[in-house]
Scaffold this motif. Structure first.
Motif, PDB file in Angstrom:
ATOM      1  N   PRO A  37       0.807  -1.229   0.000  1.00 52.95           N
ATOM      2  CA  PRO A  37       0.000   0.000   0.000  1.00 52.95           C
ATOM      3  C   PRO A  37       0.838   1.276   0.000  1.00 52.95           C
ATOM      4  N   ALA A  38       1.972   1.268   0.678  1.00 51.11           N
ATOM      5  CA  ALA A  38       2.817   2.464   0.704  1.00 51.11           C
ATOM      6  C   ALA A  38       3.337   2.792  -0.690  1.00 51.11           C
ATOM      7  N   GLN A  39       3.612   1.777  -1.486  1.00 50.46           N
ATOM      8  CA  GLN A  39       4.040   2.001  -2.868  1.00 50.46           C
ATOM      9  C   GLN A  39       2.872   2.463  -3.726  1.00 50.46           C
ATOM     10  N   VAL A  40       1.724   1.838  -3.542  1.00 50.49           N
ATOM     11  CA  VAL A  40       0.545   2.175  -4.338  1.00 50.49           C
ATOM     12  C   VAL A  40       0.155   3.637  -4.144  1.00 50.49           C
ATOM     13  N   PHE A  41       0.133   4.086  -2.897  1.00 53.06           N
ATOM     14  CA  PHE A  41      -0.343   5.438  -2.587  1.00 53.06           C
ATOM     15  C   PHE A  41       0.796   6.456  -2.441  1.00 53.06           C
ATOM     16  N   GLY A  42       2.018   5.971  -2.420  1.00 51.32           N
ATOM     17  CA  GLY A  42       3.148   6.876  -2.303  1.00 51.32           C
ATOM     18  C   GLY A  42       3.342   7.461  -0.921  1.00 51.32           C
ATOM     19  N   ARG A  43       2.807   6.800   0.090  1.00 46.79           N
ATOM     20  CA  ARG A  43       2.947   7.282   1.468  1.00 46.79           C
ATOM     21  C   ARG A  43       2.492   6.191   2.420  1.00 46.79           C
ATOM     22  N   VAL A  44       2.767   6.388   3.704  1.00 42.61           N
ATOM     23  CA  VAL A  44       2.250   5.511   4.752  1.00 42.61           C
ATOM     24  C   VAL A  44       1.092   6.240   5.420  1.00 42.61           C
ATOM     25  N   ALA A  45      -0.097   5.645   5.359  1.00 48.36           N
ATOM     26  CA  ALA A  45      -1.300   6.274   5.908  1.00 48.36           C
ATOM     27  C   ALA A  45      -2.296   5.185   6.278  1.00 48.36           C
ATOM     28  N   PRO A  46      -3.277   5.496   7.130  1.00 48.96           N
ATOM     29  CA  PRO A  46      -4.339   4.519   7.400  1.00 48.96           C
ATOM     30  C   PRO A  46      -5.022   4.107   6.100  1.00 48.96           C
ATOM     31  N   LEU A  47      -5.430   2.846   6.034  1.00 50.03           N
ATOM     32  CA  LEU A  47      -6.058   2.303   4.825  1.00 50.03           C
ATOM     33  C   LEU A  47      -7.467   1.818   5.129  1.00 50.03           C
ATOM     34  N   VAL A  48      -8.433   2.311   4.357  1.00 56.41           N
ATOM     35  CA  VAL A  48      -9.828   1.872   4.440  1.00 56.41           C
ATOM     36  C   VAL A  48     -10.173   1.161   3.141  1.00 56.41           C
ATOM     37  N   VAL A  49     -10.751  -0.025   3.243  1.00 56.53           N
ATOM     38  CA  VAL A  49     -11.125  -0.826   2.079  1.00 56.53           C
ATOM     39  C   VAL A  49     -12.630  -1.031   2.096  1.00 56.53           C
ATOM     40  N   GLU A  50     -13.290  -0.719   0.972  1.00 57.70           N
ATOM     41  CA  GLU A  50     -14.726  -0.991   0.855  1.00 57.70           C
ATOM     42  C   GLU A  50     -14.938  -2.157  -0.097  1.00 57.70           C
ATOM     43  N   ILE A  51     -15.621  -3.167   0.392  1.00 58.17           N
ATOM     44  CA  ILE A  51     -15.978  -4.345  -0.397  1.00 58.17           C
ATOM     45  C   ILE A  51     -17.339  -4.120  -1.042  1.00 58.17           C
ATOM     46  N   GLY A  52     -17.419  -4.267  -2.354  1.00 55.43           N
ATOM     47  CA  GLY A  52     -18.680  -4.033  -3.058  1.00 55.43           C
ATOM     48  C   GLY A  52     -19.027  -2.559  -3.053  1.00 55.43           C
ATOM     49  N   SER A  53     -18.157  -1.752  -3.636  1.00 51.99           N
ATOM     50  CA  SER A  53     -18.309  -0.294  -3.570  1.00 51.99           C
ATOM     51  C   SER A  53     -19.390   0.249  -4.494  1.00 51.99           C
ATOM     52  N   GLY A  54     -19.975  -0.597  -5.354  1.00 52.29           N
ATOM     53  CA  GLY A  54     -21.074  -0.148  -6.213  1.00 52.29           C
ATOM     54  C   GLY A  54     -20.639   0.995  -7.114  1.00 52.29           C
ATOM     55  N   GLN A  55     -21.408   2.071  -7.104  1.00 55.81           N
ATOM     56  CA  GLN A  55     -21.074   3.236  -7.917  1.00 55.81           C
ATOM     57  C   GLN A  55     -20.149   4.211  -7.186  1.00 55.81           C
ATOM     58  N   GLY A  56     -19.741   3.838  -5.986  1.00 54.96           N
ATOM     59  CA  GLY A  56     -18.706   4.595  -5.299  1.00 54.96           C
ATOM     60  C   GLY A  56     -19.167   5.769  -4.473  1.00 54.96           C
ATOM     61  N   HIS A  57     -20.470   5.905  -4.241  1.00 54.03           N
ATOM     62  CA  HIS A  57     -20.952   7.086  -3.525  1.00 54.03           C
ATOM     63  C   HIS A  57     -20.299   7.214  -2.143  1.00 54.03           C
TER      64      HIS A  57
END
Length: 218
Positions: A37-57
């Motif tokens: 995740p640190a490589q993906v986002f370019g930093r170290v930060a808290p990570l929240v994951v949504e399963i089944g995000s639908g249209q992303g609202h």
């Protein structure tokens, strides 16, 4: 997808979509595909994951409101992902990434152990016909995968507008090793980080109560 969604997919996909090595199925995740995740986002930060995000609202709103947190949306439907990245771009949410993949395989193969601070499952498909309930996401197997992905002290947040599914969630999560209730009473208070969506308003209009649950990784 609509023409606008196809355009968003082509224009914004390289920025928001994580490339995923596949196994046999198109939305599968190959073993050994773990991200940093640190490589993906370019930093170290808290990570929240949504399963089944639908249209992303929910996740776009949260990402725009909390720029200090990183967010990952997991969804299998391209139209929903296209809408999510289009809205994220409009909101200037640079702290959001998307994965087009099956959620259990994302938890098992893509995310490092104990890397997630919050895992959201809001309004998963209820598979309300009795012969289909075995297809529901929240099972003992899912709870085990969630436990592996969450850091100690991290939260699993759930919401559904189907009472029998909510009670199934309670049965599963109360029995799941590594989790403790993060609420008192029958149901958790409504999670204030979950934006009120058209889907939720529609459920309320037809008389379905929204039930929230929260479980802490221990």
């Amino acid at each position: 997808m609509t023409e606008g969604q196809e355009h968003a997919w082509a224009r914004l996909g390289p920025r928001y979509l994580l490339p995923v090595p596949r196994d046999a199925a198109f939305t599968s995740v190959a073993p050994g595909s773990q991200i940093d995740p640190a490589q993906v986002f370019g930093r170290v930060a808290p990570l929240v994951v949504e399963i089944g995000s639908g249209q992303g609202h929910a996740i776009v709103h949260a990402a725009a409101a909390r720029p200090e947190v990183d967010f990952l949306a997991v969804e299998v439907f391209q139209a929903g992902l296209a809408r999510t990245m289009r809205d994220a771009d409009a909101a200037g949410a640079t702290n959001l990434r998307l994965v087009e993949a099956n959620a259990p395989e994302v938890l098992q193969h893509l995310l490092p152990p104990a890397s997630v601070d919050e895992l959201w499952v809001f309004f998963p498909d209820p598979w309300h016909k009795k012969r289909h309930t075995k297809r529901r996401l929240v099972t003992a197997e899912f709870a085990g995968l969630a436990a592996g992905s969450l850091r100690v002290g991290g939260m699993l947040r759930l919401a559904t507008d189907w009472e029998d599914y909510a009670r199934q969630m309670v049965d599963v999560m109360d029995a799941a090793p590594g989790f403790a209730r993060g609420f008192e009473g029958e149901w958790a208070p409504r999670f204030d980080g979950r934006v009120l969506t058209a889907f939720e308003r529609k459920g309320a209009r037809v008389g379905r109560d929204i039930r929230d649950l929260a479980y802490r990784r221990v």
